[in-house]
Scaffold this motif. Structure first.
Motif, PDB file in Angstrom:
ATOM      1  N   PHE A 273      -7.602  -6.826   8.432  1.00 51.10           N
ATOM      2  CA  PHE A 273      -7.215  -5.431   8.571  1.00 51.10           C
ATOM      3  C   PHE A 273      -8.487  -4.603   8.611  1.00 51.10           C
ATOM      4  O   PHE A 273      -9.412  -4.839   7.828  1.00 51.10           O
ATOM      5  CB  PHE A 273      -6.348  -4.977   7.393  1.00 51.10           C
ATOM      6  N   VAL A 274      -8.538  -3.655   9.512  1.00 51.85           N
ATOM      7  CA  VAL A 274      -9.711  -2.794   9.611  1.00 51.85           C
ATOM      8  C   VAL A 274      -9.403  -1.367   9.155  1.00 51.85           C
ATOM      9  O   VAL A 274     -10.331  -0.602   8.884  1.00 51.85           O
ATOM     10  CB  VAL A 274     -10.301  -2.779  11.040  1.00 51.85           C
ATOM     11  N   GLU A 275      -8.100  -1.053   9.035  1.00 52.51           N
ATOM     12  CA  GLU A 275      -7.742   0.298   8.625  1.00 52.51           C
ATOM     13  C   GLU A 275      -6.236   0.378   8.380  1.00 52.51           C
ATOM     14  O   GLU A 275      -5.453  -0.272   9.057  1.00 52.51           O
ATOM     15  CB  GLU A 275      -8.128   1.279   9.728  1.00 52.51           C
ATOM     16  N   VAL A 276      -5.883   1.174   7.405  1.00 54.66           N
ATOM     17  CA  VAL A 276      -4.489   1.541   7.190  1.00 54.66           C
ATOM     18  C   VAL A 276      -4.443   3.058   7.143  1.00 54.66           C
ATOM     19  O   VAL A 276      -5.305   3.698   6.534  1.00 54.66           O
ATOM     20  CB  VAL A 276      -3.935   0.940   5.874  1.00 54.66           C
ATOM     21  N   CYS A 277      -3.461   3.629   7.804  1.00 55.74           N
ATOM     22  CA  CYS A 277      -3.269   5.073   7.756  1.00 55.74           C
ATOM     23  C   CYS A 277      -1.882   5.354   7.184  1.00 55.74           C
ATOM     24  O   CYS A 277      -0.869   4.994   7.784  1.00 55.74           O
ATOM     25  CB  CYS A 277      -3.403   5.697   9.139  1.00 55.74           C
ATOM     26  N   LEU A 278      -1.883   5.947   6.012  1.00 58.04           N
ATOM     27  CA  LEU A 278      -0.635   6.387   5.395  1.00 58.04           C
ATOM     28  C   LEU A 278      -0.317   7.768   5.939  1.00 58.04           C
ATOM     29  O   LEU A 278      -1.219   8.595   6.124  1.00 58.04           O
ATOM     30  CB  LEU A 278      -0.781   6.425   3.875  1.00 58.04           C
ATOM     31  N   LYS A 279       0.960   8.016   6.201  1.00 56.88           N
ATOM     32  CA  LYS A 279       1.377   9.287   6.785  1.00 56.88           C
ATOM     33  C   LYS A 279       2.511   9.899   5.958  1.00 56.88           C
ATOM     34  O   LYS A 279       3.623  10.098   6.455  1.00 56.88           O
ATOM     35  CB  LYS A 279       1.816   9.075   8.232  1.00 56.88           C
ATOM     36  N   PRO A 280       2.223  10.178   4.683  1.00 59.40           N
ATOM     37  CA  PRO A 280       3.288  10.708   3.834  1.00 59.40           C
ATOM     38  C   PRO A 280       3.706  12.123   4.220  1.00 59.40           C
ATOM     39  O   PRO A 280       2.866  12.979   4.494  1.00 59.40           O
ATOM     40  CB  PRO A 280       2.675  10.680   2.435  1.00 59.40           C
TER      41      PRO A 280
ATOM     42  N   ASN B  62       0.785  17.286 -12.767  1.00 58.20           N
ATOM     43  CA  ASN B  62       0.398  18.627 -12.333  1.00 58.20           C
ATOM     44  C   ASN B  62       1.580  19.570 -12.161  1.00 58.20           C
ATOM     45  O   ASN B  62       1.439  20.644 -11.574  1.00 58.20           O
ATOM     46  CB  ASN B  62      -0.389  18.533 -11.023  1.00 58.20           C
ATOM     47  N   GLY B  63       2.745  19.177 -12.648  1.00 57.17           N
ATOM     48  CA  GLY B  63       3.909  20.058 -12.619  1.00 57.17           C
ATOM     49  C   GLY B  63       4.483  20.317 -11.238  1.00 57.17           C
ATOM     50  O   GLY B  63       5.110  21.350 -11.009  1.00 57.17           O
ATOM     51  N   ILE B  64       4.285  19.377 -10.320  1.00 56.40           N
ATOM     52  CA  ILE B  64       4.838  19.530  -8.973  1.00 56.40           C
ATOM     53  C   ILE B  64       6.145  18.746  -8.889  1.00 56.40           C
ATOM     54  O   ILE B  64       6.179  17.554  -9.181  1.00 56.40           O
ATOM     55  CB  ILE B  64       3.850  19.031  -7.900  1.00 56.40           C
ATOM     56  N   GLU B  65       7.200  19.432  -8.492  1.00 61.33           N
ATOM     57  CA  GLU B  65       8.488  18.784  -8.327  1.00 61.33           C
ATOM     58  C   GLU B  65       8.600  18.261  -6.888  1.00 61.33           C
ATOM     59  O   GLU B  65       8.708  19.041  -5.951  1.00 61.33           O
ATOM     60  CB  GLU B  65       9.627  19.759  -8.620  1.00 61.33           C
ATOM     61  N   VAL B  66       8.537  16.946  -6.750  1.00 63.62           N
ATOM     62  CA  VAL B  66       8.661  16.315  -5.434  1.00 63.62           C
ATOM     63  C   VAL B  66      10.142  16.015  -5.208  1.00 63.62           C
ATOM     64  O   VAL B  66      10.780  15.369  -6.023  1.00 63.62           O
ATOM     65  CB  VAL B  66       7.829  15.017  -5.350  1.00 63.62           C
ATOM     66  N   LEU B  67      10.663  16.482  -4.089  1.00 66.03           N
ATOM     67  CA  LEU B  67      12.076  16.308  -3.777  1.00 66.03           C
ATOM     68  C   LEU B  67      12.322  15.202  -2.758  1.00 66.03           C
ATOM     69  O   LEU B  67      13.401  14.626  -2.715  1.00 66.03           O
ATOM     70  CB  LEU B  67      12.664  17.624  -3.260  1.00 66.03           C
ATOM     71  N   GLU B  68      11.317  14.927  -1.933  1.00 65.12           N
ATOM     72  CA  GLU B  68      11.465  13.897  -0.910  1.00 65.12           C
ATOM     73  C   GLU B  68      10.081  13.378  -0.537  1.00 65.12           C
ATOM     74  O   GLU B  68       9.109  14.135  -0.509  1.00 65.12           O
ATOM     75  CB  GLU B  68      12.154  14.486   0.322  1.00 65.12           C
ATOM     76  N   TYR B  69      10.017  12.087  -0.254  1.00 64.57           N
ATOM     77  CA  TYR B  69       8.756  11.446   0.144  1.00 64.57           C
ATOM     78  C   TYR B  69       9.082  10.414   1.214  1.00 64.57           C
ATOM     79  O   TYR B  69       9.846   9.485   0.969  1.00 64.57           O
ATOM     80  CB  TYR B  69       8.128  10.772  -1.080  1.00 64.57           C
ATOM     81  N   ILE B  70       8.535  10.587   2.393  1.00 62.92           N
ATOM     82  CA  ILE B  70       8.739   9.660   3.504  1.00 62.92           C
ATOM     83  C   ILE B  70       7.359   9.279   4.037  1.00 62.92           C
ATOM     84  O   ILE B  70       6.478  10.142   4.159  1.00 62.92           O
ATOM     85  CB  ILE B  70       9.568  10.318   4.635  1.00 62.92           C
ATOM     86  N   ASP B  71       7.161   8.019   4.341  1.00 54.97           N
ATOM     87  CA  ASP B  71       5.876   7.588   4.893  1.00 54.97           C
ATOM     88  C   ASP B  71       6.125   6.634   6.057  1.00 54.97           C
ATOM     89  O   ASP B  71       6.892   5.686   5.925  1.00 54.97           O
ATOM     90  CB  ASP B  71       5.033   6.895   3.819  1.00 54.97           C
TER      91      ASP B  71
ATOM     92  N   LEU C   8       0.826  -1.217   0.000  1.00 54.58           N
ATOM     93  CA  LEU C   8       0.000   0.000   0.000  1.00 54.58           C
ATOM     94  C   LEU C   8       0.856   1.260   0.000  1.00 54.58           C
ATOM     95  O   LEU C   8       0.593   2.200  -0.753  1.00 54.58           O
ATOM     96  CB  LEU C   8      -0.924   0.009   1.214  1.00 54.58           C
ATOM     97  N   VAL C   9       1.872   1.281   0.853  1.00 54.15           N
ATOM     98  CA  VAL C   9       2.744   2.456   0.947  1.00 54.15           C
ATOM     99  C   VAL C   9       3.438   2.711  -0.389  1.00 54.15           C
ATOM    100  O   VAL C   9       3.464   3.839  -0.892  1.00 54.15           O
ATOM    101  CB  VAL C   9       3.786   2.259   2.080  1.00 54.15           C
ATOM    102  N   SER C  10       3.978   1.659  -0.968  1.00 55.10           N
ATOM    103  CA  SER C  10       4.711   1.784  -2.222  1.00 55.10           C
ATOM    104  C   SER C  10       3.797   2.195  -3.377  1.00 55.10           C
ATOM    105  O   SER C  10       4.122   3.084  -4.157  1.00 55.10           O
ATOM    106  CB  SER C  10       5.396   0.444  -2.528  1.00 55.10           C
ATOM    107  N   CYS C  11       2.648   1.555  -3.482  1.00 57.46           N
ATOM    108  CA  CYS C  11       1.720   1.853  -4.575  1.00 57.46           C
ATOM    109  C   CYS C  11       1.202   3.287  -4.473  1.00 57.46           C
ATOM    110  O   CYS C  11       1.103   3.997  -5.466  1.00 57.46           O
ATOM    111  CB  CYS C  11       0.563   0.854  -4.572  1.00 57.46           C
ATOM    112  N   HIS C  12       0.877   3.722  -3.245  1.00 56.91           N
ATOM    113  CA  HIS C  12       0.398   5.095  -3.086  1.00 56.91           C
ATOM    114  C   HIS C  12       1.476   6.091  -3.502  1.00 56.91           C
ATOM    115  O   HIS C  12       1.196   7.056  -4.203  1.00 56.91           O
ATOM    116  CB  HIS C  12      -0.053   5.373  -1.651  1.00 56.91           C
ATOM    117  N   MET C  13       2.725   5.845  -3.079  1.00 51.39           N
ATOM    118  CA  MET C  13       3.799   6.766  -3.440  1.00 51.39           C
ATOM    119  C   MET C  13       3.961   6.855  -4.959  1.00 51.39           C
ATOM    120  O   MET C  13       4.071   7.943  -5.515  1.00 51.39           O
ATOM    121  CB  MET C  13       5.127   6.348  -2.807  1.00 51.39           C
TER     122      MET C  13
END
Length: 155
Positions: A103-110, A78-87, A63-68
């Motif tokens: 599993f009842v819930e996953v919370c991603l915290k990017p 959308n022309g956004i330059e992402v420089l770092e991504y941590i989750d 989930l974390v990898s696919c969302h990223m």
């Protein structure tokens, strides 16, 4: 369009195991053609080897990898330059008294760092679009929540 993914699982009983007890080794290997073998076990709570990945780790990691990857895709659109991504994501697993669990819930915290301060609001909004595109999130029967933050990268 359909894509087929294949995985081979290999498990062998150890000589010291008693087939009438609940002490079978949970350790096994997953092979995917052209990739390193993945050593897997049950979670420590379920009498697995805590040094190995377990299915719950792998589901959350997927989930974390696919969302990223989905997020980076919509940011590039959308022309956004992402420089770092941590989750630092968390998954909640509930197990009932009869041993069934889910599993009842996953919370991603990017935590995302971008280059343009005027795009912070859009960068945060794009997590919703990324979630809509995420193959793994679309395959889950539990909520995948997002507690995202975004800041401008400063040198």
């Amino acid at each position: 369009m359909k894509h087929l993914f294949k995985a081979e699982l290999n498990w062998t009983s150890k000589k010291e195991e008693n087939p009438t007890s609940k002490t079978y080794s949970k350790s096994h290997q997953i092979k995917i053609e052209g990739k390193p073998v993945l050593d897997v076990s049950a979670a420590k709570a379920f009498k697995g080897d805590p040094a190995l990945y377990n299915p719950e780790d792998l589901l959350l990691s997927s989930l974390v990898s696919c969302h990223m990857m989905s997020y980076l895709y919509v940011c590039s659109q959308n022309g956004i330059e992402v420089l770092e991504y941590i989750d630092n994501a968390e998954a909640t697993l509930e197990v009932s008294t009869d041993g069934r669990g889910r599993f009842v819930e996953v919370c991603l915290k990017p935590k995302v760092k971008i280059s343009n301060p005027s795009q912070i609001e859009l960068a945060l909004e794009l997590h919703f679009k990324a979630n809509q595109l995420c193959f793994i999130a679309n395959s889950c029967n539990f909520p995948v929540l997002h507690d995202a933050s975004c800041e401008v990268f400063t040198i």
